[in-house]
Design an enzyme around this catalytic site. Structure first.
Site, PDB file in Angstrom:
ATOM      1  N   LYS A  43      40.707  33.675  27.590  1.00  9.55           N
ATOM      2  CA  LYS A  43      41.109  34.820  28.414  1.00  9.55           C
ATOM      3  C   LYS A  43      40.234  34.983  29.648  1.00  9.55           C
ATOM      4  CE  LYS A  43      40.673  37.748  24.981  1.00  9.55           C
ATOM      5  NZ  LYS A  43      40.520  36.865  23.815  1.00  9.55           N
ATOM      6  N   THR A  44      38.925  34.954  29.434  1.00  5.67           N
ATOM      7  CA  THR A  44      38.012  35.201  30.546  1.00  5.67           C
ATOM      8  C   THR A  44      38.163  34.145  31.624  1.00  5.67           C
ATOM      9  OG1 THR A  44      36.412  36.326  29.117  1.00  5.67           O
ATOM     10  CG2 THR A  44      35.581  35.429  31.175  1.00  5.67           C
TER      11      THR A  44
ATOM     12  N   GLU B 237      41.868  41.014  31.810  1.00  6.05           N
ATOM     13  CA  GLU B 237      41.725  40.375  30.510  1.00  6.05           C
ATOM     14  C   GLU B 237      42.208  41.354  29.445  1.00  6.05           C
ATOM     15  OE1 GLU B 237      38.112  38.472  27.833  1.00  6.05           O
ATOM     16  OE2 GLU B 237      37.968  38.476  30.020  1.00  6.05           O
TER      17      GLU B 237
END
Length: 464
Positions: free
Chosen positions: A121-122, A165
């Site tokens: 995600k990051t 995110e």
């Protein structure tokens, strides 16, 4: 065209303001003109950055830190009910707002892209933030880590796009209404909150169901959990599904990934045309993250060739295979990987980037619950290293579980043929590694806890 400050957020107080997710929201609110205050357990560069923006940051938690005129108190799922500032908020009848609700309020009136998945995600959120900024679109973004370039995890932009995110760990990603949702992968994790894969699927289905009418789901065509999720949501009305990956059936198909040292060259087939671009970090998983970002940007109407060029400007996120330095011919790299899938991906990426080098790992398990469920798989992942040092479990928000220690990981690693050493005193690790490392070796500090602090100390020992 970014909106102003929601009334409830005019004078917010953040408990745990230094956390990656909390600090990002606080930064955006400060830049929008809110009077932000908060507390954190210890001093940090993040606390100093927030003060520089005009926020009031207290160190330690005390009832007196909460001002009587605060319009809300913002908390994450990690804040315990007996926190003195949270107790005082109840006494003063000040509304308590979860971090995810605060973030959702900042997206109102914008075009949100929400990036979800068990891993990646990051990185993917960061790739989009960098590419959209490079194209002059001035997005707002909130990321769970600091970009290596701009050096921040959040910003308030004047453009129409908000990239966020989306955290599944506590189901907080159910609060968002994205125009584009990305699902990178779906696996069982966060065992304190999810008892089974069925619960995980239900949670991701709820997230996908929040995509606005005529919005887009960008989802992996390769990863088994993502494929199953796609099957479950295909019939949602007014949802466009765009798949990406190496599968022959993918809408955005990866034709080839070529690793070139610490970078990758990616060729995709999009609308029948070949498109090649560079990803400035190593590893197949990061290349696929970039393809997801490409697909999401195209879903918003951004020309693919422009996006592909801009994605090449991404240089990484802190703690995602971040080079910390080199001393005595040894490179020290930091990895946030803490789930077996992430560990395997990063170790394979480093093997591909420097196949002739010895790979030494300092691994710190994260959470007792995760170790209880996945300790065997963590140990098996460490078999990809030439030698590993395993620390005690970093508890974060959890209390110990009887019988659950790093020994579970060490036993599994040794059963898989790995060379593993237990080190209980973290302070001795730099000396241990300095005694093991030879010129040409790679040292990887790995885990989601404070193992990251060891990188500079290892470099100091290697230099002495």
């Amino acid at each position: 065209m970014a909106p102003g400050i929601p009334a409830a957020m005019e004078r917010p107080h953040f408990i745990g303001i230094g956390g990656a997710g909390m600090s990002g929201i606080a930064k955006i609110l400060t830049r929008r003109g809110a009077k932000v205050a908060g507390s954190d357990s210890k001093e940090s560069a993040t606390a100093e950055a927030l003060r520089a923006l005009g926020a009031t940051v207290h160190i330690g938690h005390a009832a007196g830190h909460l001002a009587d005129d605060a319009t809300c108190v913002v908390v994450s799922s990690a804040i315990r009910a007996d926190n003195p500032e949270l107790v005082r908020a109840g006494d003063l009848a000040i509304p308590v707002v979860h971090r995810s609700d605060a973030l959702a309020s900042l997206m109102e009136g914008l075009r949100p892209i929400a990036v979800a998945g068990t891993h990646g995600k990051t990185t993917t959120t960061s790739m989009l933030a960098v590419a959209l900024t490079e194209l002059g679109l001035d997005p707002s973004y909130a990321i769970g880590g600091d970009l290596a370039g701009p050096g921040t995890n959040a910003t308030h932009g004047e453009g129409a796009i908000f990239v966020a995110e989306a955290d599944e760990s506590d189901r907080s990603f159910h609060k968002y209404d994205p125009e584009v949702a990305i699902v990178l992968n779906v696996e069982l994790d966060h065992h304190a909150n999810y008892a089974s894969m069925d619960e995980i699927y239900d949670s991701f289905e709820t997230f996908v169901g929040k995509v606005v009418p005529d919005g887009t789901l960008v989802v992996s065509a390769d990863q088994a959990g993502a494929v199953e999720l796609t099957r479950r949501v295909r019939d949602l009305s007014a949802l466009k599904v765009v798949t990406y990956g190496e599968s022959a059936s993918a809408d955005v198909r990866v034709h080839k990934i070529t690793q070139r040292g610490l970078t990758s060259e990616v060729t995709v087939v999009l609308n029948g045309k070949y498109l090649t671009f560079t990803v400035s970090v190593p590893g197949r998983h990061y290349a696929l993250n970039a393809v997801a970002a490409l697909a999401a940007g195209v879903a918003l109407g951004i020309p693919a060739h422009n996006l592909a060029s801009a994605l090449g400007k991404y240089t990484g996120v802190k703690r995602r295979l971040q080079l910390k330095g080199e001393a005595a011919g040894v490179q020290v790299i930091d990895s946030y990987a803490h789930h077996p899938t992430e560990m395997t991906a990063d170790l394979e990426a480093m093997r591909g980037a420097a196949s002739d080098a010895r790979l030494l790992v300092v691994f710190q398990p994260h959470l007792f619950s995760r170790t209880q469920e996945l300790g065997t798989e963590m140990g098996q992942a460490l078999a990809l290293a030439d030698a590993s040092v395993v620390l005690d479990i970093y508890p974060a928000r959890e209390d110990p579980i009887p019988g659950i220690t790093s020994t579970l990981i060490i036993d599994a690693a040794q059963a898989a043929g790995a060379d593993v050493t237990a080190v209980h005193d973290k302070a001795t690790v730099p000396e241990v590694i300095a005694g093991m490392a030879k010129p040409g070796d790679l040292v990887l500090t790995m885990g989601a806890g404070d193992v990251t602090d060891l990188g500079p100390q290892i470099l100091d020992h290697l230099s002495s």
